[in-house]
Design an enzyme around this catalytic site. Structure first.
Site, PDB file in Angstrom:
ATOM      1  N   GLU A 294       0.833  -1.208   0.000  1.00 59.77           N
ATOM      2  CA  GLU A 294       0.000   0.000   0.000  1.00 59.77           C
ATOM      3  C   GLU A 294       0.867   1.258   0.000  1.00 59.77           C
ATOM      4  O   GLU A 294       1.865   1.343   0.721  1.00 59.77           O
ATOM      5  CB  GLU A 294      -0.891  -0.025   1.241  1.00 59.77           C
TER       6      GLU A 294
ATOM      7  N   CYS B  38      -5.493  -3.025   2.009  1.00 67.78           N
ATOM      8  CA  CYS B  38      -5.371  -3.085   3.466  1.00 67.78           C
ATOM      9  C   CYS B  38      -6.721  -3.194   4.190  1.00 67.78           C
ATOM     10  O   CYS B  38      -7.284  -4.259   4.266  1.00 67.78           O
ATOM     11  CB  CYS B  38      -4.555  -1.902   3.986  1.00 67.78           C
TER      12      CYS B  38
ATOM     13  N   LYS C 251      -9.299   2.814  -2.618  1.00 72.46           N
ATOM     14  CA  LYS C 251      -9.591   2.112  -1.372  1.00 72.46           C
ATOM     15  C   LYS C 251     -10.979   2.491  -0.854  1.00 72.46           C
ATOM     16  O   LYS C 251     -11.328   3.667  -0.781  1.00 72.46           O
ATOM     17  CB  LYS C 251      -8.520   2.452  -0.335  1.00 72.46           C
TER      18      LYS C 251
END
Length: 534
Positions: free
Chosen positions: A41, A144, A108
């Site tokens: 990430e 994540c 994300k």
């Protein structure tokens, strides 16, 4: 299909360095036979960039670095984490690079805003899956925190994903990898898809990223796992979307894992900030001894300087133990007696203090003299001062502002005293570097005659257990009492913790190894009055 995980140590805002590292990993992965490289990430920017993300020039530079990366490896597919600006908003993104171009970008969807995370401060939420095809396999992209909830993985599955690829900058705390395995196994169970989990490695301020990237098959079985605390490029082989067995690096036991985390956190803080080395006060006590052992293991003896600063209250055995340990480890060692300075300060203050007894004022004065000497060495030679206080002391204020708290990095800031002893025993099992007497003697600040820590504090086994319940678990006093602790100990420890927030706010940064450290994890006001229900 063969893909590679780039488990790399990124430096925040070192855009050229991070990009060069990814390019080198891509070429190595190609040589290994991979056609797809998965990075952590925000690999371009490093994690977390914090308020750098509020700067337009920083985001522009990140975009330029991403374009340079795409052009540098046109013959390979890369899945790269980076910040992205779109229609005036900033996103935590991952882009697919193919043929020298950016062919698709994912935003994300789940932004953590708890513990050490502040992502809602910086990023807008994505709302759409990204699935791209590589070598005939449809790959769903997650970043994540996306894997810690069920929604994004299910959206990827609904969009046709046959395999999940997760980019992560997941910081370490004790037993974190076990939790990661459990959470990812839930995503596998819900979707029926295998997952490749790439994690960052390295230290960034108080955070340590432990790597340990891994692969789970469709049944949730661990098929491959990279080493902890090391950079690595690892090949992952798949039969269509099913991962084949690979090497599983075993997880380190708890003391070893914490010790490695502390070493990595210190190494990267010193090296990434350009300090030539460290200096610390060596007292003959357990905390400074452990700090010294870690510093030498992390940096090398040539970058560590220690100073013994005895007072009239320092035991002879403390001096001899400090000398012995410095000799064992081969570090630069010097002694500076503080008695003359202490007497000078007392004489200067004699009129002001007339008729008042020796108390904590004089004890703190000794600590401040030592801090002043260490900071003078730091200023003159450029080495950063390591403070040696542990979490137990920081919790209850058993430390001196501008004294033993004076320094640039607090290595044991999140290490309870009971764990300090475990780590000392662990290090001596590797090779005996801490004299046995340092470990077996009752701990003492040696600031007055015949002093021990337990003159002022409950036994550390009691203090640490109450601290863990109150600080890390947010337990009430009634809940702590139900664990069998005495009311007077509970009131004493929790009261000290509440009253000493102002001290902790002024402490140096230090490595986080629990899920609730005295840093961004715990943000209590300094000034407040409470009457919590019992």
């Amino acid at each position: 299909m063969q893909l590679a995980i780039a488990q790399i140590n990124c430096t925040v805002a070192d855009l050229s360095g991070n990009t060069d590292k990814i390019i080198a990993c891509a070429r190595r992965a190609q040589h290994m036979g991979a056609s797809l490289l998965l990075t952590p990430e925000l690999a371009i920017s490093g994690y977390p960039p914090e308020d750098l993300l509020l700067r337009d020039d920083f985001l522009t530079a990140c975009a330029a670095a991403l374009a340079r990366l795409a052009a540098a490896v046109p013959e390979m597919t890369l899945l790269v984490g980076h910040p992205a600006r779109d229609n005036g908003l900033c996103y935590n993104a991952a882009s697919v690079l193919q043929g020298g171009e950016i062919v698709a970008t994912y935003y994300k969807q789940v932004l953590p805003n708890h513990s050490v995370f502040d992502e809602e401060r910086y990023f807008a939420k994505g709302d759409a899956p990204l699935v791209f095809t590589h070598a005939g396999v449809r790959c769903g992209v997650l970043i994540c925190a996306d894997v810690w909830e069920s929604g994004p993985a299910r959206l990827a599955k609904q969009a046709g994903a046959q395999l999940l690829l997760a980019l992560n900058a997941s910081p370490y705390h004790q037993d974190k990898q076990v939790t990661r395995h459990e959470v990812l196994a839930q995503r596998v169970q819900e979707t029926g898809l295998a997952v490749v989990y790439a994690n960052m490695v390295g230290g960034q301020d108080e955070l340590v990223f432990d790597g340990a990237s891994f692969v789970l098959d469709r049944s949730g079985e661990l098929m491959q796992q990279l080493p902890e605390y090391e950079e690595a490029v690892a090949l992952v082989c798949l039969q269509q979307a099913d991962p084949l067995p690979g090497e599983i690096s075993p997880l380190l036991p708890l003391p070893a894992s914490v010790y490695r985390a502390l070493c990595l956190g210190l190494h990267d803080y010193v090296s990434k900030n350009g300090f030539p080395g460290v200096v610390l006060g060596l007292s003959g006590g357990i905390d400074s001894a452990l700090t010294l052992a870690i510093a030498v293991d992390a940096l090398g003896a040539d970058k560590v300087r220690v100073v013994m600063m005895p007072s009239e209250f320092t035991a002879d055995i403390s001096i001899s133990d400090a000398r012995e340990m410095a000799q064992i480890l081969g570090v630069q060692y010097s002694e500076m007696a503080i008695k003359p300075l202490f007497e000078l300060f007392r004489a200067t203050l004699a009129e002001e203090f007339a008729g008042r007894p020796f108390d904590a004022t004089e004890e703190n004065l000794q600590a401040r003299i030592r801090g002043m000497l260490l900071m003078a060495l730091s200023n003159k030679f450029g080495s950063i001062v390591l403070t040696t206080g542990n979490k137990s002391e920081m919790a209850v204020g058993y430390s001196t502002l501008y004294g033993d708290m004076a320094g640039g990095f607090s290595l044991l800031k999140d290490v309870p005293k009971t764990l300090v002893y475990q780590l000392a025993h662990y290090r001596n099992q590797i090779a005996p570097v801490i004299p046995t007497r340092i470990i077996t003697r009752p701990p003492s600040a040696e600031l007055r005659p015949d002093q021990t820590d337990q003159d002022s504090l409950p036994p550390y086994e009691v203090l640490d257990a109450i601290m863990e319940a109150y600080v890390e678990e947010d337990s009430s006093r009634a809940e702590i009492r139900a664990q069998g602790f005495r009311e007077q100990d509970i009131a004493r420890v929790t009261g000290l913790i509440d009253r000493n927030e102002y001290k902790r706010r002024q402490a140096p940064v230090g490595v986080r190894i629990t899920h609730r450290g005295f840093g961004k994890d715990r943000r209590y006001p300094i000034t407040y009055k409470h009457h919590f229900a019992d």
